[in-house]
Design a protein around this motif. Sequence first.
Motif, PDB file in Angstrom:
ATOM      1  N   ALA A  15      -0.947  -7.814  13.462  1.00  0.00           N
ATOM      2  CA  ALA A  15       0.161  -7.411  12.591  1.00  0.00           C
ATOM      3  C   ALA A  15       0.412  -8.461  11.507  1.00  0.00           C
ATOM      4  O   ALA A  15       0.643  -8.124  10.342  1.00  0.00           O
ATOM      5  N   PHE A  16       0.362  -9.729  11.888  1.00  0.00           N
ATOM      6  CA  PHE A  16       0.564 -10.796  10.906  1.00  0.00           C
ATOM      7  C   PHE A  16      -0.526 -10.778   9.839  1.00  0.00           C
ATOM      8  O   PHE A  16      -0.247 -10.879   8.648  1.00  0.00           O
ATOM      9  N   VAL A  17      -1.779 -10.668  10.261  1.00  0.00           N
ATOM     10  CA  VAL A  17      -2.889 -10.659   9.310  1.00  0.00           C
ATOM     11  C   VAL A  17      -2.796  -9.445   8.386  1.00  0.00           C
ATOM     12  O   VAL A  17      -3.024  -9.549   7.172  1.00  0.00           O
ATOM     13  N   GLN A  18      -2.423  -8.300   8.943  1.00  0.00           N
ATOM     14  CA  GLN A  18      -2.296  -7.094   8.123  1.00  0.00           C
ATOM     15  C   GLN A  18      -1.202  -7.267   7.071  1.00  0.00           C
ATOM     16  O   GLN A  18      -1.381  -6.902   5.914  1.00  0.00           O
ATOM     17  N   LYS A  19      -0.079  -7.835   7.459  1.00  0.00           N
ATOM     18  CA  LYS A  19       0.994  -8.052   6.499  1.00  0.00           C
ATOM     19  C   LYS A  19       0.566  -9.079   5.443  1.00  0.00           C
ATOM     20  O   LYS A  19       0.841  -8.904   4.250  1.00  0.00           O
ATOM     21  N   TRP A  20      -0.103 -10.130   5.856  1.00  0.00           N
ATOM     22  CA  TRP A  20      -0.575 -11.141   4.917  1.00  0.00           C
ATOM     23  C   TRP A  20      -1.555 -10.538   3.920  1.00  0.00           C
ATOM     24  O   TRP A  20      -1.498 -10.826   2.723  1.00  0.00           O
ATOM     25  N   LEU A  21      -2.454  -9.684   4.409  1.00  0.00           N
ATOM     26  CA  LEU A  21      -3.410  -9.036   3.510  1.00  0.00           C
ATOM     27  C   LEU A  21      -2.704  -8.131   2.503  1.00  0.00           C
ATOM     28  O   LEU A  21      -3.139  -8.005   1.355  1.00  0.00           O
ATOM     29  N   GLY A  22      -1.610  -7.518   2.914  1.00  0.00           N
ATOM     30  CA  GLY A  22      -0.840  -6.688   1.998  1.00  0.00           C
ATOM     31  C   GLY A  22      -0.283  -7.477   0.828  1.00  0.00           C
ATOM     32  O   GLY A  22      -0.206  -6.984  -0.302  1.00  0.00           O
ATOM     33  N   TYR A  23       0.091  -8.729   1.085  1.00  0.00           N
ATOM     34  CA  TYR A  23       0.596  -9.585   0.006  1.00  0.00           C
ATOM     35  C   TYR A  23      -0.517 -10.055  -0.921  1.00  0.00           C
ATOM     36  O   TYR A  23      -0.247 -10.514  -2.029  1.00  0.00           O
ATOM     37  N   GLN A  24      -1.750  -9.960  -0.490  1.00  0.00           N
ATOM     38  CA  GLN A  24      -2.870 -10.422  -1.293  1.00  0.00           C
ATOM     39  C   GLN A  24      -3.375  -9.350  -2.264  1.00  0.00           C
ATOM     40  O   GLN A  24      -4.224  -9.639  -3.102  1.00  0.00           O
ATOM     41  N   VAL A  25      -2.869  -8.135  -2.170  1.00  0.00           N
ATOM     42  CA  VAL A  25      -3.311  -7.056  -3.055  1.00  0.00           C
ATOM     43  C   VAL A  25      -2.795  -7.354  -4.466  1.00  0.00           C
ATOM     44  O   VAL A  25      -1.603  -7.607  -4.661  1.00  0.00           O
ATOM     45  N   PRO A  26      -3.667  -7.326  -5.461  1.00  0.00           N
ATOM     46  CA  PRO A  26      -3.233  -7.599  -6.838  1.00  0.00           C
ATOM     47  C   PRO A  26      -2.238  -6.536  -7.325  1.00  0.00           C
ATOM     48  O   PRO A  26      -2.370  -5.353  -6.996  1.00  0.00           O
ATOM     49  N   PRO A  27      -1.262  -6.943  -8.121  1.00  0.00           N
ATOM     50  CA  PRO A  27      -0.280  -5.979  -8.644  1.00  0.00           C
ATOM     51  C   PRO A  27      -0.918  -4.842  -9.446  1.00  0.00           C
ATOM     52  O   PRO A  27      -0.393  -3.733  -9.466  1.00  0.00           O
ATOM     53  N   ALA A  28      -2.036  -5.099 -10.087  1.00  0.00           N
ATOM     54  CA  ALA A  28      -2.697  -4.051 -10.883  1.00  0.00           C
ATOM     55  C   ALA A  28      -3.125  -2.878  -9.998  1.00  0.00           C
ATOM     56  O   ALA A  28      -3.088  -1.725 -10.426  1.00  0.00           O
ATOM     57  N   VAL A  29      -3.485  -3.160  -8.757  1.00  0.00           N
ATOM     58  CA  VAL A  29      -3.882  -2.087  -7.834  1.00  0.00           C
ATOM     59  C   VAL A  29      -2.663  -1.261  -7.445  1.00  0.00           C
ATOM     60  O   VAL A  29      -2.722  -0.029  -7.382  1.00  0.00           O
ATOM     61  N   LEU A  30      -1.554  -1.925  -7.190  1.00  0.00           N
ATOM     62  CA  LEU A  30      -0.352  -1.221  -6.746  1.00  0.00           C
ATOM     63  C   LEU A  30       0.305  -0.413  -7.860  1.00  0.00           C
ATOM     64  O   LEU A  30       1.101   0.486  -7.580  1.00  0.00           O
ATOM     65  N   GLU A  31      -0.001  -0.728  -9.109  1.00  0.00           N
ATOM     66  CA  GLU A  31       0.609  -0.019 -10.234  1.00  0.00           C
ATOM     67  C   GLU A  31      -0.134   1.251 -10.627  1.00  0.00           C
ATOM     68  O   GLU A  31       0.332   1.989 -11.496  1.00  0.00           O
ATOM     69  N   LYS A  32      -1.272   1.527 -10.003  1.00  0.00           N
ATOM     70  CA  LYS A  32      -1.990   2.763 -10.304  1.00  0.00           C
ATOM     71  C   LYS A  32      -1.134   3.947  -9.858  1.00  0.00           C
ATOM     72  O   LYS A  32      -0.469   3.890  -8.821  1.00  0.00           O
ATOM     73  N   PRO A  33      -1.109   5.043 -10.632  1.00  0.00           N
ATOM     74  CA  PRO A  33      -0.213   6.165 -10.329  1.00  0.00           C
ATOM     75  C   PRO A  33      -0.408   6.749  -8.924  1.00  0.00           C
ATOM     76  O   PRO A  33       0.572   7.035  -8.231  1.00  0.00           O
ATOM     77  N   ARG A  34      -1.635   6.915  -8.521  1.00  0.00           N
ATOM     78  CA  ARG A  34      -1.890   7.517  -7.204  1.00  0.00           C
ATOM     79  C   ARG A  34      -1.382   6.606  -6.082  1.00  0.00           C
ATOM     80  O   ARG A  34      -0.734   7.065  -5.139  1.00  0.00           O
ATOM     81  N   ILE A  35      -1.663   5.326  -6.164  1.00  0.00           N
ATOM     82  CA  ILE A  35      -1.215   4.356  -5.158  1.00  0.00           C
ATOM     83  C   ILE A  35       0.314   4.283  -5.159  1.00  0.00           C
ATOM     84  O   ILE A  35       0.951   4.210  -4.100  1.00  0.00           O
ATOM     85  N   ALA A  36       0.922   4.301  -6.329  1.00  0.00           N
ATOM     86  CA  ALA A  36       2.380   4.240  -6.421  1.00  0.00           C
ATOM     87  C   ALA A  36       3.020   5.454  -5.748  1.00  0.00           C
ATOM     88  O   ALA A  36       4.039   5.326  -5.057  1.00  0.00           O
ATOM     89  N   ARG A  37       2.433   6.648  -5.930  1.00  0.00           N
ATOM     90  CA  ARG A  37       2.977   7.858  -5.277  1.00  0.00           C
ATOM     91  C   ARG A  37       2.863   7.755  -3.768  1.00  0.00           C
ATOM     92  O   ARG A  37       3.788   8.087  -3.037  1.00  0.00           O
ATOM     93  N   VAL A  38       1.717   7.288  -3.300  1.00  0.00           N
ATOM     94  CA  VAL A  38       1.502   7.180  -1.857  1.00  0.00           C
ATOM     95  C   VAL A  38       2.457   6.167  -1.245  1.00  0.00           C
ATOM     96  O   VAL A  38       3.094   6.429  -0.214  1.00  0.00           O
ATOM     97  N   THR A  39       2.588   5.005  -1.873  1.00  0.00           N
ATOM     98  CA  THR A  39       3.470   3.981  -1.313  1.00  0.00           C
ATOM     99  C   THR A  39       4.936   4.386  -1.402  1.00  0.00           C
ATOM    100  O   THR A  39       5.744   3.931  -0.591  1.00  0.00           O
TER     101      THR A  39
END
Length: 104
Positions: A15-39
Amino acid sequence: MSWLWIGVIGATVVAFVQKWLGYQVPPAVLEKPRIARVTALLPVALLGALVATQAVADGQHLTADARLPALAVAALLLALRAPFLAVVIAAAVVAAVCRALGWG
């Protein structure tokens, strides 16, 4: 150390590693429309699944007890845009009345 504790510690590390990996995702990936809708919709889907599971499950069995009418009243009041506190109180009263009448 028992296998239970090894499993607990292993799950904690995962769980810790998964959460840490989530913080490592670049903001450009999270700003994509499809990813933003899913999240945006993922928490709603998870909460809905949790409510559905807790409303009709009793261990390994499906059950229909006082939780179902309480959930129906809560859903109706939420659809009518009632205040959240009123929804919670009304659902609790319905569940209590159903249980007092011997259902559930």
